[in-house]
Design an enzyme around this catalytic site. Sequence first.
Site, PDB file in Angstrom:
ATOM      1  N   ASP A 123      -3.204  -9.048   4.803  1.00 47.64           N
ATOM      2  CA  ASP A 123      -2.956  -7.837   4.018  1.00 47.64           C
ATOM      3  C   ASP A 123      -2.288  -8.240   2.711  1.00 47.64           C
ATOM      4  O   ASP A 123      -1.601  -9.260   2.642  1.00 47.64           O
ATOM      5  CB  ASP A 123      -2.042  -6.872   4.777  1.00 47.64           C
ATOM      6  CG  ASP A 123      -2.743  -6.161   5.922  1.00 47.64           C
ATOM      7  OD1 ASP A 123      -3.974  -6.011   5.866  1.00 47.64           O
ATOM      8  OD2 ASP A 123      -2.052  -5.747   6.867  1.00 47.64           O
ATOM      9  N   ASP A 141      -9.348  -2.224   4.979  1.00 45.30           N
ATOM     10  CA  ASP A 141      -8.692  -0.974   5.367  1.00 45.30           C
ATOM     11  C   ASP A 141      -9.097   0.168   4.439  1.00 45.30           C
ATOM     12  O   ASP A 141      -9.291   1.303   4.880  1.00 45.30           O
ATOM     13  CB  ASP A 141      -7.170  -1.134   5.344  1.00 45.30           C
ATOM     14  CG  ASP A 141      -6.669  -2.191   6.312  1.00 45.30           C
ATOM     15  OD1 ASP A 141      -7.334  -2.432   7.339  1.00 45.30           O
ATOM     16  OD2 ASP A 141      -5.607  -2.782   6.033  1.00 45.30           O
TER      17      ASP A 141
END
Length: 168
Positions: A123, A141
């Site tokens: 991330d 995402d």
Amino acid sequence: MNRTIMSTGLRWLWLALVVLALDLGSKQWVMTHFWLGESVPVIPFINFTYAHNPGAAFSFLADIGGWQRWAFSAIAVVIAVVLLVMMYRSDKRARLSNAAYAMIIGGALGNLFDRMVHGVVIDFIDFYVGNWHWPTFNVADVGICIGAVLIVLEGFCRPAGKTASQKG
């Protein structure tokens, strides 16, 4: 049933590949140019912050044993297969649903790749307002969330009684 791929929703798989390529490319760039935990301001409400996420969305179940890697990987595979079947059964003209499914597939495969190769999801997008930070996320995402929003929008926009495969 004798259908060509181009007459089905599978013709939208190019969008899954775009999401997947952007996701994997951006993660590779972050891993190459950042130290784990390093944060660089991009614009006043977004930082790029290199993070490892062993859990699911928003680090759900990140602090427990390592079983979640395999569970979330299996879930990603099942979701991708189910959506591929739905796309195959869908007409190519069901643009909104097919685009949504493709974006979710691309995102699911991007995070699946991370889990299989790195053992964690990479991330790096840190959205914040003042001192409040949304959990760090990635391009996969974003694809999954946009796909989910498109599915909800289609549910509101579709005339009653019509399915996604009937809508043109």
